[in-house]
Enzyme design. Structure first.
Site, short mmCIF file in Angstrom:
data_model
loop_
_atom_site.label_atom_id
_atom_site.label_comp_id
_atom_site.label_asym_id
_atom_site.label_seq_id
_atom_site.Cartn_x
_atom_site.Cartn_y
_atom_site.Cartn_z
N THR A 95 20.27 -56.67 -8.98
CA THR A 95 19.51 -57.10 -7.82
C THR A 95 17.99 -57.22 -8.21
OG1 THR A 95 19.55 -55.00 -6.58
CG2 THR A 95 21.30 -56.67 -6.04
N LYS A 127 24.72 -51.27 -12.02
CA LYS A 127 23.66 -51.51 -11.28
C LYS A 127 23.28 -50.54 -10.36
CE LYS A 127 22.63 -53.10 -7.92
NZ LYS A 127 22.28 -53.41 -6.51
N THR A 157 21.93 -49.86 -3.95
CA THR A 157 23.25 -50.01 -4.06
C THR A 157 23.72 -49.86 -5.46
OG1 THR A 157 23.44 -51.68 -2.56
CG2 THR A 157 25.41 -51.32 -3.62
N ASN A 208 9.59 -50.80 -0.40
CA ASN A 208 10.37 -50.64 0.69
C ASN A 208 9.62 -50.83 2.09
OD1 ASN A 208 12.97 -49.74 -0.50
ND2 ASN A 208 12.06 -48.13 -1.30
N SER A 261 10.44 -61.55 3.19
CA SER A 261 9.88 -63.21 3.22
C SER A 261 11.11 -64.00 3.46
CB SER A 261 9.27 -63.18 1.87
OG SER A 261 10.25 -63.37 0.75
#
Lengths: 408, 408
Positions: free
Chosen positions: B162, B188, B199, B403, B408
């Site tokens: 991500t 990841k 995550t 964070n 957006s």
């Protein structure tokens, strides 16, 4: 303490006018324990016949004065009492040296005020692991005694600040049985002293009449829903202490009195929220209302999980209505939750209902709400009738700047 | 994902050369689930006769694909298997919709690869609370199937990122009974996807031969001392998943084999530390070694209390050898500690011994040590023989910036 930090944007406009409490007088001096050019030791003298109760940190590495207070607090006595507090040094992780320093200070006060040693309570707040220069404090006992004044509570509140950005006070006056009963309290906390942790100290005085055991029971219960329901950063001090003294000067017995309890609750909640409002780097005060949990304890677990989550707190700092992070914090809390029964609101803005975003929720509404300084996050678990309210602040660059600065 | 974040200063120089695993092939496509101009779905096909085991988040609000994996993971089967993973959308807090989306994706893979539906495992990582555009994934199954390649594991690792700043891989080759056994894993984690939480997803493949139940027992045990012993910010994802497949292609039985277990441990630890190295805003990798606790569980509680303390983590960011905050974190952990038996060291620099700062400790030594990128904090409780090691990173302005940015 290098320079004066800017006053918190969430601070009250000024220190409140607190009622005078019959039987209690205060003084403050500049002893140079660590800071220069400011007061750093306060003394409170409490009249004979007063009841004294307290609540203390559960930390297993708690400081010497905390251990000393805990050993003394359960004793009933008709003798007078005193509280002496220094800022600048926490007298924590100081081994036998720390016990001796506490004894030196409390014994000097006992001797000067002609009190039993068991009736002198002390606190220290500041740097950890450095010996307390107790001779600097004992050298000032005469001056402290000479300047005791019933109206000097604000000076006492100033002397116990570390890097608190404002002195904290709250009070109440109520009429009971045709007489006036007053409460006045001061606190310090959530300011940071390079290089240590936030430390919360609270001192409350009342002219109400109540036995020690009854006072202890009342303050212990109220502590759970006030000071034990706030969190700035989930870190627990080695020095957290709350002391309350009831002098009885009003002549009004408040044993099991609901009005007095409500007034005391108000003073304690006010002081507790002032600590959050002075949270390091705080720009938002956040009330988290949890309902519908399996029981009150589980509601509290969920509430604290949300209030302590760095991801929730940074989202609030960014004025981001990021309810996904609230779902995450509930999920990780360990208390019972069912994703498909969960509802979330920001103030009056309904965000998610029973496990799914509300069809009429518009992110713009959430974003507009989050721009306020005082926020309410509501979470309903949809499971039972357990409820709890906790308070926190946001996590900002200010927190990092304050706490990552290298010690000078 | 707006722009590419700078590569973590703690990142390895490059993606490692991973061994090919007989019986496993990979592919990756750009399906446009959320991100544009990059791959976002990976497929792994696993040969018939493989053993598959897994470990999943304990979050009570876990995502639909996690629940689906948990329902399927315990089944033994001689059929082949597949793993399909998308980034960009976590398919979490999506109610019935989420279950249907997971079913649509896994059934499409099952149909294309001629597998039982119970042998197709899926994960989703990204935004919470938005419906997963599963048709964008199912539209790419033909392309995924057509491009399966035994050498495409790095492409798979890239597709599941991500805002990870680097793709994470680790592998091992060992000789057992005269044959070569290989392990290759990808992960990841700790990157952030606006607007959600970190995550962690982990996929490990080996050509070793081992029954499912034995594989599950081994990976569950090793998970405790690797992925369950790291923390970036104490927040727990709704999607954390680890899947391991053993194809048996090497013909080497590794049941209860200590060498294989050591190699698997190495791969899992390597991947876990890469997740910490990519922790949001991280500039320091910190190993916390706790010894002398009442038991191993209490050692772990102390270790995680230190590793999750915002005050400890900001001190590390500021290169401040602030051992007072470590004392505080031990005190608040809830596990047994005796202040006067506690010893602390930074690497080989002894700081405090049995409740008191070491007479030969100089703050300059601690400050010099803290300037390194890889730090070891040693804590000895002096009580028993319990021990535990956990890993974390520092808490910096970078974490707040990542964070607190508004979506957006």
């Amino acid at each position: 303490m290098a320079g004066t930090p800017p006053r918190s944007p969430l601070a009250p406009e000024q220190f409140p006018n607190l009622p005078r409490i019959g039987g209690v007088s205060f003084s403050a001096v500049a002893a140079g324990v660590k800071y220069q050019g400011r007061t750093d030791v306060m003394l409170a003298q409490i009249a004979p016949g007063s009841s004294i109760a307290g609540v203390f940190t559960k930390s297993s590495t708690r400081a010497a004065p905390v251990l000393d207070c805990q050993a003394k607090i359960g004793g009933d006595s008709d003798a007078g009492a005193a509280v002496i507090v220094n800022s600048g040094n926490a007298n924590a992780f100081t081994g036998k040296n720390g016990i001796e320093a506490t004894r030196a200070v409390t014994n000097a006060v006992a001797s000067a005020l002609d009190l039993p040693e068991t009736r002198v309570f002390s606190s220290s707040t500041g740097v950890i692991g450095e010996p307390l220069a107790h001779d600097r404090i004992t050298a000032k006992i005469v001056e402290l005694q000479a300047t005791l004044d019933e109206d000097a509570i604000e000076a006492a509140a100033e002397a116990i600040r570390t890097t608190d950005t404002f002195a904290k006070g709250a009070g109440a006056e109520i009429n009971l049985h045709g007489s006036k009963v007053s409460i006045a309290g001061i606190a310090k906390g959530s300011g940071m002293i390079a290089p240590d942790m936030a430390t919360m100290l609270v001192y409350i005085f009342t002219d109400a009449q109540i036995e020690r055991a009854d006072l202890q029971a009342m303050v212990s219960e109220l502590n759970e829903v006030t000071f034990n329901s706030i969190t700035v950063d989930s870190d627990t001090s080695t020095s957290d202490s709350l002391l309350i003294a009831a002098t009885g000067a009003s002549g009004v017995d408040v044993t099991n009195n609901a009005d007095f309890k409500t007034a005391l609750h108000g003073v304690m909640k006010d002081l507790a929220l002032q600590v959050v409002r002075d949270g390091e780097g705080a720009t938002k005060l956040v009330e988290i209302q949890v309902t519908g949990a399996l029981n009150d304890a589980e509601a509290r677990t969920h509430g604290l999980s949300i209030a302590n989550s760095p991801l929730v707190k940074t989202a609030i700092a960014g004025e981001d209505p990021n309810w996904g992070r609230i779902v995450m914090a509930i999920g990780k809390s360990g208390a019972t939750a069912d994703r498909d029964l969960l509802s979330i609101r920001f103030g009056d803005v309904r965000v998610a209902d029973k496990g799914w975003v509300c069809p009429d929720y518009h992110e713009d509404d959430g974003a507009t709400y989050m721009k306020q300084s005082n926020l309410v996050i509501g979470v309903d678990l949809g499971i039972g009738s357990g409820k709890s309210t906790v308070w926190t602040c946001d996590l900002t660059h200010g927190y990092i700047t304050i706490n990552a600065d290298y010690r000078s």
